[in-house]
Design an enzyme around this catalytic site. Structure first.
Site, mmCIF file in Angstrom:
data_model
loop_
_atom_site.group_PDB
_atom_site.id
_atom_site.type_symbol
_atom_site.label_atom_id
_atom_site.label_comp_id
_atom_site.label_asym_id
_atom_site.label_seq_id
_atom_site.Cartn_x
_atom_site.Cartn_y
_atom_site.Cartn_z
ATOM 1 C CB CYS A 9 -0.910 -0.021 1.224
ATOM 2 S SG CYS A 9 -1.887 1.481 1.406
ATOM 3 C CB CYS A 64 -0.831 1.903 5.733
ATOM 4 S SG CYS A 64 -1.486 0.405 4.983
ATOM 5 C CB CYS A 121 -5.739 1.934 4.732
ATOM 6 S SG CYS A 121 -4.297 2.674 3.976
#
Lengths: 196, 279
Positions: free
Chosen positions: B239, B242, B270
């Site tokens: 991601c 994050c 997230c």
């Protein structure tokens, strides 16, 4: 306390869902003790289940002493109609019933068809006591490994239930209630083995 | 809102939905017909899930609503506002805090607990619809456990594309009896249905069906021995917000550079990682 308390019924429904989706789980409907203001000779929790499940869309049958009088009363409260044992959607077996009536009800009640297995009877059975004693072992959906239970009941209903549910998905679901407001539910998928 | 009963429905409507729900739990994967009320949102926008949620909710519940993994999309926000108006109960975005989670097309990344209930919105509950348009016939096919047409559909996909191309809504076999549509969750989420700790209820408002997967129930995604079921492959991706890996991602494209990057699809997961609540 009013005749119908939607929040009490909602709490009971959630406990029913919990017990039904995890067979062997005992929930206590303790907030409902002595809550009814209409006296019929059944457990408070049984009366609550009548309120939760019965209306004009379904039929019921009551087995116990003075069942005709009680049936009229329940019809007046819920608007549900009483029906013969083999046609009823919900069958209530009160604790003062005669011996053998539970097995007879399991054998006689409707169990649905392959196309419509949901059109089967649901039995709500008052028993002397429900406990977690390791007398019976439960397996099936909702149970991670095994669960244990004991139901104090004179009728030998285990074999009759197994026979009724032998052609899954055809079968019946049984909810047990005791005077201490304990609830244990057995969907048709649960397999019961007796332990010696 | 005093003009309405608690949780919008009259008690008769709740009773009918509850009766269908307990039958659905007793027969895992079987679609129980129900009356499906008119709702103040259009059919196809989560009315089945909403009806289930309203029939379940009590004053002590905490509800979370997500749409494609997001707590903040229009559909999720509208449903949450409606539930709040009709019940006054608490809302949350944190999966672990919620007692009831209504979701469209995702199962949250955080593993659900036994005391939680997941409600999935379903557009087309009938897994055989693509191969058989008649409801009259599909009912009989389920009764006879006659699922050769759906196996043939998957076989044809393999013949044409060398893989099963179902994308979302890959059919599953529940408790070794009923083939079931898991709703359009990605294949990545199919595995979470198997032996889930939480009760999963599925509601299709337009199609008037309720079905269920109780906890610890066998749920197998349909597949062949030589063509096993495969989830979406996100290996090597993280991601961009994050840094999470091994979760379900949204693929985004930078319009200027054309560069692809990835972001957690589950927005609350997230956010909690960013706030270091889940690290």
């Amino acid at each position: 306390m009013t005749i119908y308390d939607p929040h009490a019924v909602q709490k009971a429904y959630r406990k029913l869902i919990d017990s039904l989706s995890k067979p062997g789980t005992i929930n206590i409907l303790d907030e409902f003790r002595d809550s009814k203001d209409i006296k019929i000779p059944c457990n408070d929790s049984t009366y609550l289940f009548m309120q939760m499940l019965l209306d004009t869309e379904v039929t019921f049958h009551i087995l116990g002493q003075n069942s005709e009088t009680i049936s009229k009363y329940v019809s007046q409260i819920t608007y549900a109609k009483s029906a013969p044992l083999h046609e009823a959607d919900f069958i209530f077996l009160l604790q003062n019933r005669e011996a053998g009536q539970l097995v007879n009800a399991i054998e006689q009640c409707k169990s649905g068809e392959l196309i419509n297995p949901h059109q089967s009877a649901t039995l709500i059975v008052e028993v002397e006591k429900i406990s977690k004693e390791e007398k019976y072992q439960l397996k099936g959906p909702g149970i991670e490994t095994v669960q244990f239970m004991n139901i104090y009941e004179k009728d030998n209903w285990i074999e009759a239930r197994a026979q009724k549910n032998i052609n899954y998905p055809i079968g019946i679901d049984i909810y047990f209630l005791d005077p201490e407001a304990r609830l244990l539910a057995l969907p048709r998928t649960t397999i019961i083995d007796g332990l010696t | 809102m005093k003009a309405y009963n608690f949780a919008f429905f009259d008690e008769g409507s709740k009773r009918e939905i509850r009766r269908a729900t307990v039958k659905a739990i007793s027969i895992p994967g079987y679609q129980v017909p129900f009356a499906s009320r008119e709702m103040p949102i259009a059919r196809g926008w989560g009315t089945g899930g909403l009806q289930l949620t309203l029939s379940l909710l009590g004053q002590d519940d905490i509800v979370k609503v997500i749409d494609q993994g997001c707590d903040e999309s229009v559909n999720a926000v509208n449903i949450k506002k409606f539930i709040n108006k009709m019940t006054g109960i608490r809302e949350t975005e944190q999966t672990a805090t919620a007692t009831i989670i209504q979701s469209r097309h995702r199962i949250p990344e955080v593993e659900l607990r036994a005391d939680q209930i997941l409600v999935l919105q379903v557009p087309i509950p009938e897994p055989l619809r693509e191969v058989e348009p008649s409801e009259y016939i599909t009912q009989r096919l389920h009764a006879d456990q006659e699922y050769s047409a759906i196996w043939l559909m998957l076989f044809e996909q393999i013949m044409k594309h060398n893989k099963m191309t179902t994308g979302a809504d890959h059919p599953v076999l529940v408790h070794q009896r009923y083939v079931m549509s898991p709703s359009p969750i990605p294949r990545y989420d199919n595995c979470k249905l198997h032996n889930s700790k939480a009760l999963i209820l599925l509601g299709a408002g337009r199609e008037k069906k309720i079905y269920a997967i109780p906890p610890y129930t066998t749920v197998q995604s349909l597949a062949f021995n030589d063509y096993p079921f495969q989830t979406e492959d996100f290996s090597g991706r993280t991601c961009h917000l994050c840094g999470a890996s091994a979760v379900y991602f949204d693929e985004l494209i930078d319009e200027e550079s054309g560069h692809k990057y990835y972001q957690c699809n589950d927005s609350s997961y997230c956010l909690q990682r960013l706030n270091q609540e889940l690290l």
